[in-house]
Scaffold this active site. Structure first.
Site, PDB file in Angstrom:
ATOM      1  N   CYS A  15       0.883  -1.182   0.000  1.00 23.69           N
ATOM      2  CA  CYS A  15       0.000   0.000   0.000  1.00 23.69           C
ATOM      3  C   CYS A  15       0.911   1.220   0.000  1.00 23.69           C
ATOM      4  O   CYS A  15       1.137   1.848   1.033  1.00 23.69           O
ATOM      5  CB  CYS A  15      -0.933   0.000   1.201  1.00 23.69           C
ATOM      6  SG  CYS A  15      -1.857  -1.541   1.426  1.00 23.69           S
ATOM      7  N   ALA A  16       1.452   1.567  -1.155  1.00 25.94           N
ATOM      8  CA  ALA A  16       2.605   2.458  -1.229  1.00 25.94           C
ATOM      9  C   ALA A  16       2.271   3.940  -1.219  1.00 25.94           C
ATOM     10  O   ALA A  16       3.046   4.741  -0.694  1.00 25.94           O
ATOM     11  CB  ALA A  16       3.433   2.140  -2.475  1.00 25.94           C
ATOM     12  N   GLY A  41       3.875   7.582  -1.092  1.00 27.73           N
ATOM     13  CA  GLY A  41       5.196   7.269  -1.604  1.00 27.73           C
ATOM     14  C   GLY A  41       6.379   7.713  -0.786  1.00 27.73           C
ATOM     15  O   GLY A  41       7.520   7.507  -1.207  1.00 27.73           O
ATOM     16  N   SER A  42       6.184   8.310   0.382  1.00 22.83           N
ATOM     17  CA  SER A  42       7.338   8.763   1.161  1.00 22.83           C
ATOM     18  C   SER A  42       8.157   7.577   1.669  1.00 22.83           C
ATOM     19  O   SER A  42       9.386   7.610   1.642  1.00 22.83           O
ATOM     20  CB  SER A  42       6.870   9.630   2.334  1.00 22.83           C
ATOM     21  OG  SER A  42       5.956   8.917   3.149  1.00 22.83           O
ATOM     22  N   ASP A  85       1.961  -1.439   5.041  1.00 18.22           N
ATOM     23  CA  ASP A  85       1.460  -0.245   5.725  1.00 18.22           C
ATOM     24  C   ASP A  85       0.003  -0.057   5.304  1.00 18.22           C
ATOM     25  O   ASP A  85      -0.303   0.663   4.366  1.00 18.22           O
ATOM     26  CB  ASP A  85       2.315   0.971   5.351  1.00 18.22           C
ATOM     27  CG  ASP A  85       1.961   2.198   6.164  1.00 18.22           C
ATOM     28  OD1 ASP A  85       1.839   2.083   7.386  1.00 18.22           O
ATOM     29  OD2 ASP A  85       1.796   3.274   5.569  1.00 18.22           O
ATOM     30  N   CYS A 120      -1.096   3.916  11.108  1.00 22.00           N
ATOM     31  CA  CYS A 120      -1.010   5.209  11.765  1.00 22.00           C
ATOM     32  C   CYS A 120      -2.212   5.402  12.682  1.00 22.00           C
ATOM     33  O   CYS A 120      -2.830   6.464  12.714  1.00 22.00           O
ATOM     34  CB  CYS A 120      -0.909   6.340  10.745  1.00 22.00           C
ATOM     35  SG  CYS A 120      -2.210   6.329   9.493  1.00 22.00           S
TER      36      CYS A 120
END
Length: 845
Positions: free
Chosen positions: A187-188, A191-192, A288, A341
């Site tokens: 789950c990119a 992109g950070s 993530d 998060c």
């Protein structure tokens, strides 16, 4: 402007006399009186705090004492401090860090108060990451921080600095990606984290032309966010990146591992006596997952208005399925990070516990704390509560009585939950039948108290905001020790079925990766959001609508929470149309022999150049892409591959106009490091002053070149060429910076007239100037003098429009760069598209 606008402005100034530190969307002093946002429906200000949020997390016990709880809530009411990191692939890191460090020791005044200086993040080993004591709004608006803000802004736009939340840097550090690793980011977007891993994987490759043997596949289920991911990673210019768009829980395995039939792998497969697919494909996987996002409440203020405990319950099944799919794709001995998060244990420890139980010993938790020196974290919970909103249950026709006030006097947590309108479900059996579609048995803590200790749930890490003034975050590091068990068939304990991928090995490989319907055994079904006040719940595959509920009461024989009503509401199932079967396509087409012959003769390309790794996205495409060997071998870019590709590799050639160029293709600055070592023609050597002037003005008049160098340019046919630094000027550069063969090479255009036109985007020119300064070849004073000097009048082209403008129009959106800065006589540099930071591209909850 009318009088109405002035009256509104006077009204705002009356409430904010200083007029400093606030904006219309939120802003102000750091403290309890911070106005965070406006409710889009009512227009009223949203003030930090939510009774439901506070009651929920007090019951979960993530904070021990009442005093610490007050500190925790006070921290959540303060905006998130700004943080950033210097990109690992930056070749003038020492110069950039010295500029940043000059501001680190300074204490500045903000709103008349002295704030702490910038601090360096110790856990970010092998690089430079910093956290400020002020939020991004204050950094942007406070005049005393103008110089520092301009420094961060310019380098962020250039891609040498990435604005990234502090806790978001943790997963890539824990994974420890190496150049030989095959990595999957499930789950990119935005992109950070992907760019952080990519910088580690291909460190220095964009300057030296060397290729890592590993690669990264970055996936996101949303196509628009996948293209945002491409933009975020474009500044790294690596051939080892592939961007796909799939549902992470259904990420296909067919077509992966094409070059992995090594003797060691065959021996390992024979030893395990399992299909090849069960051995996995990736050395590192970042999982993530999408989450309720309450850990980001300090920057996403609207969460205070929308948060509810049912969000985590609805996302839990999907999170488990994504993690389960990641574990299946992980190699034996590989590492996977599961992160969110959010602070919610339903989305964190409950998912990890279910994953460990389903793996039957194939996965084990590792302790990542030794990898993060200086970072304060809390251990994972071994017990938690499953809580849902009482109002939502009663709104659907269910009467869920709570314990009386007298019974709650000795239990302050229960009293807080009752006042907040929340209901605790001690066991799965107490959950009303329709709500078992998203409240699964896997949401509940283990019945055996010793199970959490045996599985080492305390190895999980939870970052609390008040520990180090960060956001909330959760990390679990897992290692795969043996193949995952095959998905079981048959009904689960609650009758829920989930769509998973069942891979079978066939001699022809035709069944590998075939999609089947396999019921799960842990009661984990398809993801389902919480019910709204209107009693409607929906998912991507099905929805339920509750109608005609009749409320009757039942008495509970014990003092525990009574069972649901006997009379259940009628449930109407509505199935969405079946998903269309995926039809494999021919994604990449090799560059034809005719095109390659033109390139080879025009640029004098050596025979050892990897010509077999040049591809077009499709027939007739104007962009030529170079792929890494590992990516090409393992990810079979053919009709056998099920990957829905968005982008891959790096651009190395663009098609040029036949009328304006002697060659069909022109060079690209992105692939300069991979092409320049193999070129024997159309390479012009110039001095550092000439290169600096080209970056400032965008062109160089041939009359400014020394007489002995002019013939080399004048004799060139129309088309692209490379202007690079003289070899004599590179002496001693290695001692100052990490310079590569393409660090001082600019892609230029030879057209009509006596001009050398630069064809680079703006941030490439800025980085080029920084390299010249870091190498000691030019000074800032010299650059400033060039900017101020009067530029010669623009000459009229001899025929038609300038060929460079024609070439810019030829660049299409398929791999082309719409922001390319094409230089002509007297043209200004177009502003580069800024590299968006993580705050600007928040993940969808």
């Amino acid at each position: 402007m009318g009088k109405s606008w002035h009256r509104k402005k006077q009204k705002r100034d009356k409430h904010n006399p200083g007029g400093h530190g606030k904006d219309r969307q939120g802003g102000g002093k750091r403290g309890n009186e911070w106005i965070v946002a406006r409710d889009p429906t009512t227009g009223k200000n949203i003030v930090p705090g939510s009774p439901v949020f506070e009651a929920y997390y007090q019951a979960q016990g993530i904070v021990a004492s009442e005093v610490e709880w007050q500190t925790f809530m006070q921290t959540l009411a303060v905006p998130l401090p700004a943080s950033f990191r210097v990109n690992l692939d930056c070749d003038f890191t020492d110069m950039l860090v010295s500029e940043i460090e000059g501001h680190v020791a300074k204490r500045v005044q903000v709103d008349g108060e002295e704030v702490a200086p910038i601090k360096r993040l110790e856990f970010f080993q092998g690089g430079h990451a910093y956290q400020m004591a002020i939020d991004r709004h204050t950094l942007r608006k406070d005049t005393s921080l103008g110089k520092f803000h301009e420094l961060i802004k310019v380098h962020t736009d250039a891609g040498t600095i990435t604005r990234q939340e502090t806790v978001s840097m943790i997963p890539p550090v824990v994974l420890g990606v190496q150049p030989h690793h095959r990595v999957l980011d499930m789950c990119a977007a935005p992109g950070s984290k992907t760019s952080q891993m990519l910088e580690t994987l291909s460190r220095g490759c964009s300057r030296t032309g060397q290729e890592p043997s590993g690669y990264i596949i970055a996936n996101d289920s949303d196509t628009a966010r996948a293209y945002m991911l491409v933009h975020q990673c474009r500044r790294i210019n690596t051939v080892a990146l592939c961007v796909t768009t799939h549902k992470a829980q259904l990420f296909p395995a067919r077509g992966l591992g094409g070059a992995e039939n090594t003797p060691e792998m065959e021996a390992e497969a024979a030893n395990w006596k399992v299909p090849r697919v069960a051995l996995g494909y990736f050395d590192r996987i970042l999982c993530d997952v999408p989450c309720s996002g309450d850990g980001t409440v300090r920057k996403t203020f609207n969460i205070w208005r929308t948060w509810s405990p049912g969000q985590g319950l609805g996302l839990h099944p999907m999170q488990f399925m994504i993690a389960q799919r990641g574990a299946a794709l992980l190699k034996i001995g590989g590492l996977m990070v599961y992160s969110t998060c959010t602070l919610n244990p339903i989305e964190n420890e409950a998912v990890v516990l279910s994953l460990l139980k389903e793996s039957e010993g194939a996965l084990e938790l590792l302790d990542p704390r030794p990898l993060l020196p200086g970072l304060k974290v809390r251990p994972g919970l071994d017990s938690w509560k499953v809580i849902e909103s009482t109002t939502r249950l009663q709104g659907s026709g269910y009467l869920v009585p709570s314990r009386g006030e007298a019974e709650c006097e000795n239990d302050p947590v229960e009293e807080t939950l009752r006042k907040a309108g929340l209901t605790v479900f001690p066991t799965y059996e107490t959950v009303p039948e329709p709500y078992r579609r998203w409240i699964k048995p896997s949401c509940f803590p283990p019945q055996d108290p010793e199970l959490s200790s045996r599985l080492n749930l305390h190895y999980c890490m939870r970052c609390l905001p008040h520990d180090q003034d960060t956001g909330g975050f959760f990390i679990a590091l897992l290692k795969k020790t043996r193949p995952m068990p095959k998905p079981r068939t048959g009904k689960s304990s609650v009758g829920a079925e989930a769509e998973v991928l069942v891979e079978d090995d066939d001699e022809d490989g035709e069944k590998e990766g075939s999609r089947k319907m396999a019921p799960t055994t842990s009661g984990v079904g398809t993801a389902m959001p919480t019910l709204s006040e209107g009693s409607i719940a929906s998912t991507g595959d099905s929805s339920i609508q509750v109608e005609g509920a009749v409320a009757t009461t039942t008495e509970a024989s014990t003092g525990e929470t009574p069972a649901p009503l006997v009379a259940a509401p009628q449930v109407r199932m509505r199935q969405n149309p079946p998903r269309k079967a995926f039809v494999p396509k021919e994604f990449f087409v090799p560059l034809g022999d005719e095109g390659w012959a033109t390139i080879q003769s025009f640029y004098g390309v050596s025979k050892d150049f990897p010509r077999d790794r040049l591809f077009l996205r499709k027939d007739g495409c104007k962009v030529v892409i170079l792929l890494s060997k590992g990516l090409l071998d393992d990810v079979q870019l053919s009709t056998r591959c099920q990957l829905q590709l968005v982008n891959a590799g790096t651009r190395i050639f663009d098609r040029a106009s036949a009328e304006r160029s002697a060659c069909t293709y022109r060079l690209s600055q992105d692939g300069m490091a991979y092409m320049l070592p193999h070129m024997s023609k159309r390479v012009v050597k110039v001095g550092p002053v000439e290169l600096a002037a080209m970056t400032v003005h965008g062109y160089l008049d041939l009359e400014l070149l020394p007489l002995e160098k002019r013939p080399a340019v004048e004799e060139l046919e129309m088309g692209s060429f490379v202007a690079t630094l003289e070899a004599t000027c590179l002496a001693g550069v290695a001692e100052r910076m990490e310079a590569g063969i393409a660090s001082f090479a600019l892609m230029c255009w030879r057209g009509f007239g006596t001009k050398m036109n630069v064809m680079c985007i703006a941030h490439d020119l800025f980085i080029f100037q920084c390299r010249l300064k870091a190498a000691g070849l030019i000074t800032e004073d010299q650059l400033e003098a060039m900017r101020k000097e009067k530029r010669p009048p623009r000459e009229q082209p001899k025929q038609g429009k300038v060929e460079a403008e024609s070439e810019a129009a030829a660049v299409d959106l398929e791999g082309g760069d719409p922001e390319a800065v094409v230089k002509d006589e007297g043209m200004n540099i177009k502003p580069a598209m800024p590299v968006k930071d993580e705050d600007a591209m928040a993940r969808d909850a």
